[in-house]
Structures are given as structure tokens and as C-alpha cells.
Write an enzyme that holds these catalytic residues in place. Structure first.
Site, PDB file in Angstrom:
ATOM      1  N   TRP A 104      33.646  42.344  30.664  1.00  0.00           N
ATOM      2  CA  TRP A 104      33.368  42.381  29.222  1.00  0.00           C
ATOM      3  C   TRP A 104      32.409  41.277  28.817  1.00  0.00           C
ATOM      4  CZ3 TRP A 104      33.809  46.731  27.059  1.00  0.00           C
ATOM      5  CH2 TRP A 104      34.787  47.632  27.471  1.00  0.00           C
ATOM      6  N   ASP A 174      35.307  35.823  22.388  1.00  0.00           N
ATOM      7  CA  ASP A 174      35.875  37.175  22.338  1.00  0.00           C
ATOM      8  C   ASP A 174      37.344  37.057  22.748  1.00  0.00           C
ATOM      9  OD1 ASP A 174      36.766  39.743  22.840  1.00  0.00           O
ATOM     10  OD2 ASP A 174      35.153  40.269  24.241  1.00  0.00           O
ATOM     11  N   LYS A 198      44.398  45.941  20.761  1.00  0.00           N
ATOM     12  CA  LYS A 198      45.335  45.412  21.760  1.00  0.00           C
ATOM     13  C   LYS A 198      46.421  44.571  21.086  1.00  0.00           C
ATOM     14  CE  LYS A 198      41.325  45.144  24.707  1.00  0.00           C
ATOM     15  NZ  LYS A 198      41.406  46.379  25.488  1.00  0.00           N
TER      16      LYS A 198
HETATM   17  N1  PMP Z   1      36.104  42.549  25.066  1.00  0.00           N
HETATM   18  C1  PMP Z   1      37.246  42.612  25.778  1.00  0.00           C
HETATM   19  C2  PMP Z   1      37.816  41.351  26.357  1.00  0.00           C
HETATM   20  C3  PMP Z   1      37.874  43.843  25.975  1.00  0.00           C
HETATM   21  O1  PMP Z   1      39.001  43.916  26.676  1.00  0.00           O
HETATM   22  C4  PMP Z   1      37.304  45.011  25.414  1.00  0.00           C
HETATM   23  C5  PMP Z   1      37.953  46.369  25.521  1.00  0.00           C
HETATM   24  N2  PMP Z   1      38.776  46.595  26.554  1.00  0.00           N
HETATM   25  C6  PMP Z   1      36.111  44.893  24.706  1.00  0.00           C
HETATM   26  C7  PMP Z   1      35.547  43.644  24.543  1.00  0.00           C
HETATM   27  C8  PMP Z   1      35.460  46.096  24.091  1.00  0.00           C
HETATM   28  O2  PMP Z   1      36.169  46.426  22.967  1.00  0.00           O
HETATM   29  P1  PMP Z   1      35.837  47.675  22.020  1.00  0.00           P
HETATM   30  O3  PMP Z   1      36.245  48.881  22.804  1.00  0.00           O
HETATM   31  O4  PMP Z   1      36.701  47.405  20.835  1.00  0.00           O
HETATM   32  O5  PMP Z   1      34.410  47.654  21.721  1.00  0.00           O
END
Ligand code: PMP
Length: 367
Positions: A104, A174, A198
Site C-alpha cells: 500500500w 496512512d 477496517k
Molecule cells: N492503505 C492501506 C494500509 C490499506 O490496507 C488499504 C486497503 N486495504 C488501502 C490503503 C486502500 O484503501 P481503499 O480501498 O480505501 O482505497
């Protein structure tokens, strides 16, 4: 509702507490004030404004948001922020530092690279993101527009346990997969953001807790909808916001608050992680955790079976016991138990029990 209820260990959307689901179902219909459902309420009316203010106030209180910061609720989850952050915070010609600790953060850096300069200050990619590069080893650019970190890496199950201090560049974090399960000091974090699906509940909603002065950095040439400043001026109602999601987040946050707030969420996260890691560590001949011991996440426990052929058997056994969402991310394989704010300690204990039983049946206990 508990009958036929699956114990959901999915990485996101995550498990919701029964009480919150029941309340949402009860309260989705016509509201006493207007006779309208939250699904119908105008986002410009006072009744909806109170719903949104409640969600923002709860999040602010649970996260101890200081006066210097503001909470924005935006559609599009965390990925939209991957694009909005550099567009707002990185003036033309300057560069942003990224610490790449998982897929991510790699994606965040990639999106930021699309229209400007990115420096990778540290990366854990060589060892498959099993470890977090120690903060002393980060190669920081003092003139960076900001430094981006991921506080918890959902896929490999690693966590940045210490939020670094004394940085020159504003820290952008993040925290999609560990917000409200740990202390996140906003005197050290200039922007805390993530997707809500989450730890805060509904998918499709993003939270951005941003230091107010940083919102002034956005260039006038940026389309209004991309500017934090404009969302702030419109109280996160620049266009029609995801009203029902914001309401649902409020229900979840009220539940978190009533259960004992951040302190209790932290205690449960520690307890759940302890139960599952203890089960894995008790049977090293059977299980192989993905994360290096010092980098272990409290919310995502990723592991392999030494005998890869038996991973499917374990998933099937778990399914027979009502546990689901345990397949590892396709890039890692194996299994992953994701345990966020809505996960009970009891379910984590049930999973840990299953791991013990499975290993004991494998006949190689503690070998
Ligand atoms: N950052 C992290 C640490 C994640 O775990 C995720 C999704 N699993 C995201 C970003 C992306 O999130 P979104 O699907 O809400 O765009």
C-alpha cells in the site's frame, strides 16, 4: 442475529459488532424528526448536519484531535488520498519522501510519482516487506514537502510501532488498518488518513485529519474538488457526501466510545494479537509467521504453514467452525487473520484454539 453468524476475519471490509448492525437495521427507517430515512435526508438540511457533526465530534474525541488539526470526511477511501495528498501538499518543483513498508505504501508512492517528484527514503521490499526499516536508517530529505509512512501494513502484517519524533518534514500517515487500535500522536503527525472500512466501519469513506495550515499549500490551479481547503470550507459537504456511510461510521464510533474508547480498543487489539501469535509461536514446526517478530502487526496476523499443501485444510477447518476471510493476500499466500475494532477477543481466542488443535493433530507440537 448471532445464529448463523460468520466470524469474519477479512482484511476489509471488516467485521461489525452485532449491536451496531442491529441498531443500524432498527434506525434505517423513518426518523422521528422528519419521517425520512437517513437514505433520503438532504445533505443540506439541519437534521443531516447534526448526524455528520456527531460523527466528526466522536472521531475527534476518540483520536484526541488537537485544535491545530481538522477532521474531513471524504468519499473514495484511502486510494483517493494517495492522489490528493501530493496534489495539495507538494508545491511544484518540490519532492516528497516515502517510506515504503508494504504494497500500500508502494501504491501511495506510485500515485504521487505520476505528477511530481518522489524520493524513497527507505524500503523493506528486498526482504518481501517482512521488516520495517529502522527509523535511524531512513534517508530523509530535510527539504521534503512531507514524509509519508504507512502505520500498519495490511498485507504482510507489519506495523510501524514508533511514530518518529523530531522530523523536519510534516509527517503524513496512512492509518487505514490500525487507527483506533493504537496511540497515534497528532502532535507528531501532520496528516492522518485512511479508508474507514477496517477500523471505523463502512467502505467507500475516507477520513483525513489534517493540520489546518497545510491546507493553504494547495495551488489555485488545482480543481476545487481536489483541494482540502475547499472541502474544509464546505464542512466536507462540497458535493453530496456519502450521507449513509457517515451515519454508519457515527454508529460504530458511538459503540467504540461506549465500550471504553481508544484505551479499551487498544487493550482488545493487544489481547487478540497476543492470543493468535502465541498459538503460532507455540508450534514453530507447523506455522511460519510472515512478519519479523519485532515488526508484528496487532491487527493483521499473516502466516504460512511450513507444509504449504495443508493451508487449504486449515482454511477448510476454520470454515467448518464458522470462521471466514482468512486467506492470505494473493501476493503473500498462506493465511491472514485481520482483527480490527469490531473483532471480539472471543473470536480471536476461537481462532487461536483452532490453530493449537490443528498443530496438535499434526503431531509435531512444539517441535
Ligand atoms: N492503505 C492501506 C494500509 C490499506 O490496507 C488499504 C486497503 N486495504 C488501502 C490503503 C486502500 O484503501 P481503499 O480501498 O480505501 O482505497
Amino acid at each position: 442475529m448471532a445464529t448463523g453468524r460468520t466470524m469474519w476475519f477479512g482484511a476489509g471490509p471488516a467485521r461489525w459488532p452485532e449491536k451496531v448492525l442491529e441498531r443500524a437495521a432498527r434506525e434505517l427507517g423513518p426518523r422521528a424528526e422528519s419521517g425520512l430515512s437517513i437514505l433520503e435526508l438532504s445533505h443540506r438540511g439541519a437534521e443531516y448536519a447534526a448526524v455528520q457533526e456527531n460523527t466528526v465530534a466522536l472521531l475527534s474525541r476518540l483520536l484526541s484531535v488537537p485544535e491545530s488539526h481538522e477532521v474531513l470526511l471524504l468519499p473514495g477511501g484511502a486510494t483517493m488520498q494517495f492522489a490528493m495528498l501530493p496534489a495539495n501538499l507538494r508545491p511544484a518543483g518540490s519532492s516528497a519522501d516515502y517510506v515504503v513498508t508494504g504494497n500500500w505504501s508502494k501504491k501511495a508512492a506510485l500515485l504521487a510519482r505520476a505528477d511530481g517528484k518522489v524520493r524513497v527514503a527507505a524500503t523493506g521490499e528486498e526482504d518481501g516487506f517482512r521488516e520495517i526499516p529502522p527509523t535511524q536508517s531512513w534517508d530523509l530529505d530535510e527539504g521534503a514537502a512531507y514524509l509519508h509512512v504507512t502505520t500498519n501494513n495490511t498485507i504482510c502484517g507489519t506495523q510501524l510501532h514508533e511514530i518518529p519524533e523530531g522530523l523536519t518534514a510534516p509527517l503524513v500517515a496512512d492509518a487505514s488498518s490500525d487507527v483506533l487500535t493504537r496511540e497515534l500522536p497528532l502532535d507528531r503527525i501532520a496528516v492522518l488518513y485512511g479508508g474507514a472500512q477496517k477500523c471505523i466501519g463502512p467502505a467507500g469513506l475516507g477520513f483525513v485529519v489534517i493540520r489546518k495550515d497545510l491546507m493553504e499549500r494547495a495551488p489555485e490551479t488545482l480543481p476545487s474538488f481536489w483541494r482540502y481547503r475547499d472541502h474544509s470550507k464546505a464542512s466536507s459537504r462540497l458535493n453530496t457526501p456519502p450521507t449513509a456511510l457517515i451515519w454508519l461510521a457515527g454508529l460504530m464510533l458511538e459503540w467504540i466510545d461506549r465500550e471504553g474508547g481508544l484505551r479499551e480498543m487498544m487493550r482488545r487489539a493487544d489481547e487478540r494479537a497476543r492470543l493468535v501469535y502465541e498459538a503460532l509461536d507455540a508450534h514453530p514446526a507447523v506455522f511460519e509467521p510472515v512478519a519479523a517478530p519485532e515488526a508484528r502487526s496487532r491487527t493483521n496476523v499473516a502466516f504460512r504453514l511450513r507444509d504449504r499443501d495443508r493451508e487449504r485444510d486449515l482454511l477448510e477447518l476454520a470454515a467448518r467452525d464458522g470462521m471466514a476471510g482468512l486467506s492470505g493476500h494473493r501476493s503473500v499466500g498462506g493465511l491472514r487473520a485481520s482483527m480490527y475494532t469490531g473483532m471480539t477477543v472471543e473470536a480471536a481466542g476461537r481462532f487461536a484454539g483452532l490453530l493449537h488443535d490443528f498443530a496438535e493433530r499434526s503431531g509435531r507440537v512444539g517441535a
